[in-house]
Design an enzyme around this catalytic site. Structure first.
Site, PDB file in Angstrom:
ATOM      1  N   SER A 102      -4.293   5.657  -4.634  1.00 39.86           N
ATOM      2  CA  SER A 102      -4.476   6.943  -5.296  1.00 39.86           C
ATOM      3  C   SER A 102      -5.740   7.646  -4.821  1.00 39.86           C
ATOM      4  CB  SER A 102      -4.484   6.736  -6.818  1.00 39.86           C
ATOM      5  OG  SER A 102      -4.451   7.946  -7.511  1.00 39.86           O
ATOM      6  N   ASP A 243      -4.710  14.408  -5.001  1.00 35.20           N
ATOM      7  CA  ASP A 243      -5.392  13.176  -4.614  1.00 35.20           C
ATOM      8  C   ASP A 243      -4.572  12.465  -3.544  1.00 35.20           C
ATOM      9  OD1 ASP A 243      -3.299  12.349  -6.193  1.00 35.20           O
ATOM     10  OD2 ASP A 243      -4.429  10.808  -7.254  1.00 35.20           O
ATOM     11  N   ASP A 245      -2.346  10.150  -3.317  1.00 37.18           N
ATOM     12  CA  ASP A 245      -0.900   9.962  -3.416  1.00 37.18           C
ATOM     13  C   ASP A 245      -0.211  11.126  -4.107  1.00 37.18           C
ATOM     14  OD1 ASP A 245      -1.872   9.379  -5.957  1.00 37.18           O
ATOM     15  OD2 ASP A 245      -0.392   7.808  -6.328  1.00 37.18           O
ATOM     16  N   ASP A 247      -0.214  12.494  -7.058  1.00 39.17           N
ATOM     17  CA  ASP A 247       0.275  12.520  -8.439  1.00 39.17           C
ATOM     18  C   ASP A 247      -0.745  13.153  -9.375  1.00 39.17           C
ATOM     19  OD1 ASP A 247      -1.649  10.527  -8.595  1.00 39.17           O
ATOM     20  OD2 ASP A 247      -0.346   9.046  -9.555  1.00 39.17           O
TER      21      ASP A 247
END
Length: 452
Positions: A102, A243, A245, A247
């Site tokens: 992340s 960010d 990833d 999400d």
């Protein structure tokens, strides 16, 4: 059953150090593959990743684990976490895997698992997978003739792009808007600029040259200075920062002033409520969300329901009680009518739709309440103290003193991180000077208790 390997958001750690090693990834693939092998048919897992160098190590290790227990593997390549969740469902896969840490730096990596419904696994499911790993995996290997196969899905990006565009209201376009989008050199570096451009926006891309080492480095939702400066320099109408990833979403208005997840939830919540789209009569957020959001929603006749920190806990409450909007102040926004997890790009499109309909600048549309002063500080502690330091008598005394000082005028929240050896100390209240003093005193006490 207790979990040792899984944290609040999958398995996470420093790459090539336990538990983020090829060996553990392979064993995790074997255990998860065995757990999700139910019935006499060919079972499938889809695997996506972000742009970290260590993804090249973990992806084949997981593939080896899954194929060794007879599960076929579909490799998606670099793709946002919500895309993996979506493709798990649309491809009727038995399991989905996202390789990502992340917002963490490139040195870290993680493994997130999704069930066949596209939702993150429950604590119980993760505990059972850990039990398989601890009880031995040799008996789960299949015969040579039953080994799984691996293939790459060439149009994974295109599928997610079309899916995301279809969440944008029909009849609206982004023509006339100039948007800075910072992709953090991460998983959305191709899809996010493409979606915005295909909907008609003039796009200023930032953080779209990943090299395996620069994910989240000086860019993205945790390092927003580049996004803010680019918005001002280009005279853009809005800035979006994702960010690693994708999400998580953080925005800034045309002046370069930040807009956090609380303001996004306020905007979407009111908009959906006015249009009869909001379910559950409120919004689900965590204990970190500002009291200003709660007061704003109350003024709209809506309730704010709080959970523990972590988007998985927000989603569990949403599913249990029938809400379709929830999220975190940090930018995880869950729109369950569209996604089974936080989706920064889908949330951004809902914000852009409200911006277009209003015809007003972002600085007016996206600031619906004045947040109370809130201060969050983190202190890193030795990993062996992360679970116990909050029980140290000195720390307990400092926390009790802080609560007494804030009594009636604010609140205090202290918790350990679920992904790193950090203690997070947050205070909120009317008196900005007081909350700074309380936070600093507790941070200092934790530092002494940790021998720093």
């Amino acid at each position: 059953m207790t979990r040792k390997l899984f944290g609040t958001d999958g398995v996470r750690g420093t790459a090539n150090v336990e538990p983020m090693t090829a060996e553990t990834a392979m064993r995790l693939g074997m255990a998860a593959g065995h757990y999700f092998t139910r019935g006499a048919y060919r079972h499938t897992v889809v695997i996506g990743k972000d742009t970290r160098l260590s993804g090249y190590m973990l992806e084949p290790a997981l593939t080896a684990g899954f194929t060794s227990v007879g599960m076929d593997v579909v490799l998606l390549g670099p793709l946002p976490t919500p895309a993996v969740a979506m493709l798990t469902r649309s491809m009727r896969a038995d399991l989905g895997v996202m390789i990502s840490a992340s917002h963490n730096p490139f040195e870290d990596n993680g493994i997130k698992l999704f069930g066949p419904d596209g939702f993150k696994l429950s604590d119980e499911a993760e505990s059972r997978i850990e039990a398989h790993m601890e009880n031995g995996l040799a008996g789960h290997r299949v015969a040579a003739s039953a080994l799984g196969r691996a293939r790459r899905l060439d149009d994974a990006l295109g599928r997610y792009i079309e899916y995301t565009k279809n969440t944008f209201p029909r009849g609206l376009r982004l023509d006339g808007l100039k948007i800075v989008v910072d992709c953090a050199n991460g998983a959305a570096y191709k899809v996010a600029p493409t979606v915005l451009w295909e909907l008609g926006a003039e796009v200023v891309p930032v953080g779209v040259t990943p090299d395996g080492f620069n994910i989240n480095k000086g860019c993205g939702s945790l390092s927003t200075d580049v996004m803010k400066s680019q918005v001002v320099a280009h005279g853009a109408h809005l800035g979006l920062a994702l960010d690693g990833d994708a999400d998580r979403l953080v925005l800034c208005d045309e002046h370069g002033d930040l807009i956090d997840g609380d303001q996004v939830m306020a905007l979407i919540g009111r908009s959906w409520h006015d249009n009869g789209l909001l379910k559950g009569g409120g919004v689900v957020a965590t204990v970190m969300s500002n009291l200003g959001l709660e007061r704003f929603l109350s003024g709209c006749g809506l309730a704010l329901h709080r959970t523990n920190v972590g988007d998985r806990y927000v989603l569990e409450r949403m599913r249990r009680d029938g809400f379709n909007l929830g999220g975190e102040q940090s930018g995880h926004i869950i729109l369950s009518d569209y996604s089974t997890t936080g989706d920064g790009l889908v949330a951004a499109l809902q914000v852009l739709a409200a911006l277009i309909v209003s015809g007003k600048p972002a600085s007016q549309v996206l600031r619906l309440f004045d947040p109370l002063p809130q201060l969050l500080k983190n202190i890193r502690v030795p990993p062996d103290l992360n679970d116990t330091i909050l029980n140290d008598p000195r720390v307990l005394s400092s926390i009790e003193n802080g609560e007494r000082r804030l009594a009636g005028s604010g609140r205090l929240l202290i918790r350990k991180s679920g992904t790193e050896p950090l203690i997070r100390v947050m205070a909120e209240g009317e008196d900005e000077t007081l909350i700074a003093q309380v936070v600093d005193d507790i941070i200092a006490t934790i530092g002494k208790a940790a021998g720093q």
